[in-house]
Structures are given as structure tokens and as C-alpha cells.
Design an enzyme around this catalytic site. Structure first.
Site, PDB file in Angstrom:
ATOM      1  N   SER A  92      24.747  39.211  19.810  1.00 41.54           N
ATOM      2  CA  SER A  92      24.738  39.056  18.356  1.00 41.54           C
ATOM      3  C   SER A  92      23.732  40.012  17.714  1.00 41.54           C
ATOM      4  O   SER A  92      23.775  41.207  17.962  1.00 41.54           O
ATOM      5  CB  SER A  92      24.467  37.594  17.981  1.00 41.54           C
ATOM      6  OG  SER A  92      24.645  37.372  16.601  1.00 41.54           O
ATOM      7  N   HIS A  93      22.812  39.485  16.892  1.00 38.30           N
ATOM      8  CA  HIS A  93      21.882  40.339  16.150  1.00 38.30           C
ATOM      9  C   HIS A  93      20.605  40.632  16.931  1.00 38.30           C
ATOM     10  O   HIS A  93      19.695  41.270  16.410  1.00 38.30           O
ATOM     11  CB  HIS A  93      21.515  39.659  14.832  1.00 38.30           C
ATOM     12  CG  HIS A  93      20.789  38.359  15.013  1.00 38.30           C
ATOM     13  ND1 HIS A  93      21.390  37.256  15.561  1.00 38.30           N
ATOM     14  CD2 HIS A  93      19.510  38.003  14.747  1.00 38.30           C
ATOM     15  CE1 HIS A  93      20.510  36.258  15.607  1.00 38.30           C
ATOM     16  NE2 HIS A  93      19.355  36.684  15.129  1.00 38.30           N
TER      17      HIS A  93
END
Length: 548
Positions: free
Chosen positions: A146-147
Site C-alpha cells: 500500500s502506501h
């Protein structure tokens, strides 16, 4: 957490990662699963780690993919497994390992036609459409952290409902994967990558064309084009970067990609609040580049590397608070879609109470669930939920005709919805938020983090209402103490304490060695800080009571 002195500024040479060393560590380093941090561990978004910390190495991926293949076989899934990857450095080698193991286990694997990147919502949509039209059951794997920072890798499993796997599924995969590693991987079936690429079990499809063609089912693309909304897009070097030009061309949108770079070091990113490179599209520091361009566009949008999160930047208000945008999105959708009035609004218990007030205003049922998008999956799948959203800027909603769109977070539709709002109402999302806040009250929302070891995190997870011995919070009488979510009675893995004008929730992170306190006040920021201070005291008292 103190804001780093270089936050929001361009990454420096010393901030960049050594990609060669990282990838070498993926192949050459071996985890010791007697060490908790090196075991396969599925949090709210799959297994994440770093090769250099021995928490995301080739052995992890071999074991996880073998466990998934065995799970598929036991469940009788005979359809394709859609395999996607994002742009992190470790995603590429993990993608190759996954193909080698899955094909060796006779799993039919489908990947993007040009071996390119695939966003999380695309995998979800592929699974849903296949399982709606075919007799065999498809599922998917997405290789992404993800981030998370560039040093990290991740992998998550989406079963045939198309969304994040439930705990009972991930526990089976996690347990089996650790068992495989402990047994020195003798149970792993694997063939040479070159051989796997030539196997008839591996096929390629144009996921980009498929997903873009579907978009008009969920967003009024014609309204955006007709209004001539000028959209600025910063993919933050993520997996959806090649989708935007195709979207613009197909639907005739006035859209500019302001940063077309893919770089596994993400060296183009401004540093986040803690001085690390992190592709968090809800952070004003990570999004500093796009915020600086806000006056060039009617609305500007960003996404994280796997495109399951969204960031909305307007001329009138800059980067929107994720909670504010969720509230606006819910209000707009429920008043501009012809959906059954019985459809629920789904929110996590750490999302703003402004959403509760919106639901009451428009007279729609609200369901509050624990943190984790998996809690929205069943409702989105059968369309009993019209919307499911998290305070961390992840959400999805049903199609315009009321059918299921995705059961995982979709950053594309949440960003395009901002353009639709402007096209249809003539007001950008921040202006619409201001109207809502004027009617319902202006919330002050905050989140703080602190380091927590495994034992402290376990204490927080097991807190009960009895642990709260006071009847006051920030000068107000406590009205509710929750250890289970009202929407489904599932344990929240922490505690939530409410008053008439505020609340806090404390819970451990599922992916990092920290705990988080979320808080909100409908009085003012001073009241918010009092709530946070009282919450920190309550957490410290719980640790002390446990002898930690």
C-alpha cells in the site's frame, strides 16, 4: 508525533533506498520464524515487511503462495487467480516468485497483458465480474504494501467475494505458511520462471481496457466530460499510472497527469511528516507537490501505490481531510443515486461522527464496524451497503444501478467522484463540506501515535469497558464505552469512549510497532486536545496495571 524538519520537502540523496541491496536481501536473506517480527503475519491489509528486516523475503512469498494454492484446492476453486503488483521495488521479484509457485501448483494465473502494474480495485472488479458470469470461482493476490515506504513489500489475498480476506481465511494461510517455512520449504512446489512464463496456465489480459470500459457503470463520466472539469492527477508513481490517459481518452476528459514517473525508490516524493518517503495521499506533506498545483485545476487528485486510497485537493480548501470527504461523498451519493432507502452507510468506528450526523440528516441507516475494510465486504457484495469507507482515505460504493462494483477500496472512483460532484452541483467537494458543517457542526479530528511493543499492543487489544474507571472525559460525562462495534458486534481490538460532543478510540496498529489514538470534538480544538490528553492517560494507566 513531532513533525520532521524536512517534512513536505523534496527527498534528499540520503533519503533514497539502495534498491540493489534490498532486492538482493529478498533473495539471499532467510527469516527466522522463532522471531515474531519475521513470521508471516496478516494484518488488516495482508502480510507486510521489508527484506532487509527479514520480514518480506522470497521464503515468505513461496510459503504464502503455496498456502494459498492449498487453500484454493481445499475450497474447490477452479477459476483463475488474478495476480497484480504495484510499483514498490520488492513487488517485482515477489511477483516472479508468486508465478513460479502458483503455476507449479496448477493454478490458472491471469496477469496484465504487458506484465505491467495492476491496482487493487481492478483485481476486485475482475473477480466480481468473473464470478457473476462464470461457474468457476476466481480469486486474487495483490503484491503491494500500500502506501508504506519504498523499503517495504506486501501481499494480500482476495477470495471469490473480491474483497480482503476475512480473519478466518488469513489465519489458515498464515498458519500454514509459517509451518512451511519451519519445515524448510520442502512442501513448496515451484518451477523455473522461464518455464512458468511458457505454461498454458499463465495467461495475459488487458486489465486496463477492461476496467476503464466498466467505469461508466459507477461514475457519471458523461457529466464530467460535458462540464469540462479540469482534473489534475498525481499517481504518486503508483500502479494506476497507465490507466489515467486511457480514462481521459475514452471519456473525453480534460485531465492532466502532473507526474508520469515510475521510480521504485520514489525519490520524487516530498517527505512525509516523520521525514520518511511514504506515498500517503491523505498526508499534506506527501501531497505537497500536488497541493502546490491546486490553482491550475478545478480539482486535483492523488492515489497511493496500489490505488485503494484517495486524496482530494481543491482550489477552495487545499487537501481535504479524509473524514470530511467521506461525509461529503456519502451525502452526495445518497441524494444523487436512485438506490433503495434500506441501503446502509458503512463507516469504521474511528471515522468522523459527522458521518453519523449526515446519515441522520438524510434518514439512511448507519452501520459502524471495526477498523478494516473486510467488514464492508459482504454488505457491498450483496448491495445491502451502498457505501463503505475508512478514515484512512479508503472507500468504495455500489454501481449506479445498485449492483456490486468492488468489494475492496477503489481510489479511482473516489477521485472521479470529486469531479462528478463539481460537474453536477457546480461546487467542489470542499465547498459542499462547508455547507454540511454549517448545518451539522464543524468537527475537530486528530490522530496521534506512540511506540508500543508487542506486549503493550496485546494489552490494548484486550481492553474491556471495565478498564475505564472514570465517568468523565475532557470535562464531559461519558455516555458510551465500546469494545465491540455497534454495527456487527465484532471486537474492535481496542476501546472507544464517547461523550455528547466528542470521543476517542485507542487501538494498536496491525502493521507497525505503534498504537494509535483517534479523537474528535464538535466543540473546538482545545477540547480535542483535552480528549487526546485524557486518552493518553487512560492508555498509560492500562499499561501500568499490566506491569508494562
Amino acid at each position: 508525533m513531532t513533525i520532521h524538519h524536512h517534512a513536505g520537502k523534496p527527498a534528499r540523496p540520503e533519503d533514497r533506498i539502495n534498491i540493489g541491496r534490498l532486492v538482493s536481501d529478498y533473495f539471499l536473506q532467510a527469516p527466522d520464524i522463532s522471531v515474531a517480527e519475521q513470521k508471516v503475519s496478516f494484518g488488516t491489509s495482508g502480510h507486510r515487511g521489508s527484506a532487509s528486516k527479514l520480514s518480506f523475503n522470497q521464503q515468505h512469498i513461496e510459503a504464502i503462495c503455496q498456502a494459498v494454492a492449498e487453500y484454493r484446492q481445499k475450497q474447490g476453486f477452479q477459476g483463475p487467480l488474478y495476480l497484480g503488483k504495484d510499483t514498490h521495488a520488492l513487488s517485482e521479484p515477489a511477483f516472479a516468485t508468486a508465478i513460479e509457485v502458483l503455476v507449479a501448483n496448477n493454478v490458472p494465473v491471469v496477469i496484465q497483458a504487458d506484465d505491467g502494474f495492476t491496482p487493487t480495485p481492478v483485481i476486485s472488479r475482475l473477480i466480481i465480474v468473473h464470478n457473476k458470469t462464470q461457474k468457476t470461482k476466481a480469486d486474487g493476490l495483490i503484491i503491494t504494501p500500500s502506501h508504506n515506504p519504498p523499503t517495504d513489500g506486501g501481499i494480500k489475498y482476495n477470495p471469490p467475494h473480491g474483497g480482503p480476506a476475512e480473519g478466518e481465511i488469513t489465519q489458515v494461510i498464515e498458519q500454514r505458511a509459517n509451518e512451511i517455512i519451519a519445515n524448510k520449504l520442502v512442501d513448496v512446489k515451484r518451477i523455473d520462471f522461464t518455464q512458468a512464463l511458457q505454461s498454458p496456465l499463465l495467461s495475459r489480459e488487458n486489465f486496463i481496457e477492461f476496467y476503464v470500459d466498466e467505469l461508466s457503470q459507477v461514475i457519471d463520466m458523461q457529466a464530467i466530460a460535458k462540464a469540462g472539469v479540469h482534473i489534475g492527477v498525481d499517481p504518486l508513481g503508483g500502479s494506476g499510472i497507465h490507466y489515467w490517459p486511457v480514462i481521459a481518452k475514452k471519456y473525453g476528459l480534460k485531465l492532466d497527469v502532473v507526474n508520469p514517473v515510475v521510480d521504485a525508490s520514489f525519490a520524487f516524493m516530498p517527505l512525509d511528516k516523520d521525514g520518511k518517503i511514504r506515498m500517503d495521499c491523505s498526508s499534506p506533506y506527501a501531497m505537497a507537490g500536488l497541493i502546490a498545483l491546486k490553482d491550475k485545476f478545478d480539482v486535483a487528485v492523488g492515489n497511493d501505490p496500489d490505488f485503494d486510497r484517495h486524496g482530494i485537493v481543491t482550489k477552495s480548501g487545499g487537501l481535504m481531510n479524509p473524514n470530511h470527504y467521506l461525509a461529503v461523498s456519502i451525502h452526495y451519493l445518497m441524494t444523487h443515486r436512485d438506490w433503495p432507502v434500506s441501503c446502509k452507510i458503512g463507516k469504521t468506528l474511528v471515522s468522523s461522527s459527522l458521518i453519523d450526523r449526515v446519515a441522520k440528516l438524510i434518514e439512511r441507516p448507519l452501520s459502524e464496524v471495526p477498523v478494516g475494510f473486510k467488514w464492508f465486504v459482504d454488505g457491498l457484495h450483496d448491495s445491502s451497503y451502498a457505501f463503505g469507507g475508512e478514515e484512512s482515505a479508503g472507500a468504495s460504493f455500489i454501481a449506479r444501478d445498485g449492483s456490486c462494483w468492488t468489494t475492496d477500496k477503489d481510489g479511482f472512483i473516489m477521485t472521479l467522484l470529486a469531479a462528478e460532484m463539481l460537474a453536477v452541483t457546480g461546487k467542489d467537494p470542499y465547498q459542499l463540506y462547508q455547507e454540511l458543517a454549517q448545518k451539522l457542526g464543524e468537527p475537530c479530528y486528530g490522530r496521534v501515535e506512540a511506540v508500543a511493543n508487542l506486549q503493550q499492543k496485546q494489552v490494548l487489544t484486550s481492553l474491556t469497558p471495565d478498564a475505564i474507571t472514570t465517568d468523565m472525559l475532557a470535562g464531559e460525562e461519558i455516555t458510551q464505552i465500546l469494545s465491540h462495534a455497534p454495527g456487527n458486534n465484532a471486537a474492535i481490538g481496542g476501546i472507544k469512549v464517547c461523550t455528547e460532543n466528542g470521543w476517542f478510540a485507542a487501538r494498536p496498529s496491525g502493521t507497525e510497532d505503534i498504537y494509535k489514538i483517534y479523537a474528535e470534538s464538535f466543540i473546538d480544538d482545545k477540547h480535542l486536545q483535552l480528549i487526546i490528553s485524557d486518552a493518553q492517560k487512560l492508555v498509560s494507566a492500562a499499561f501500568e496495571a499490566a506491569g508494562l
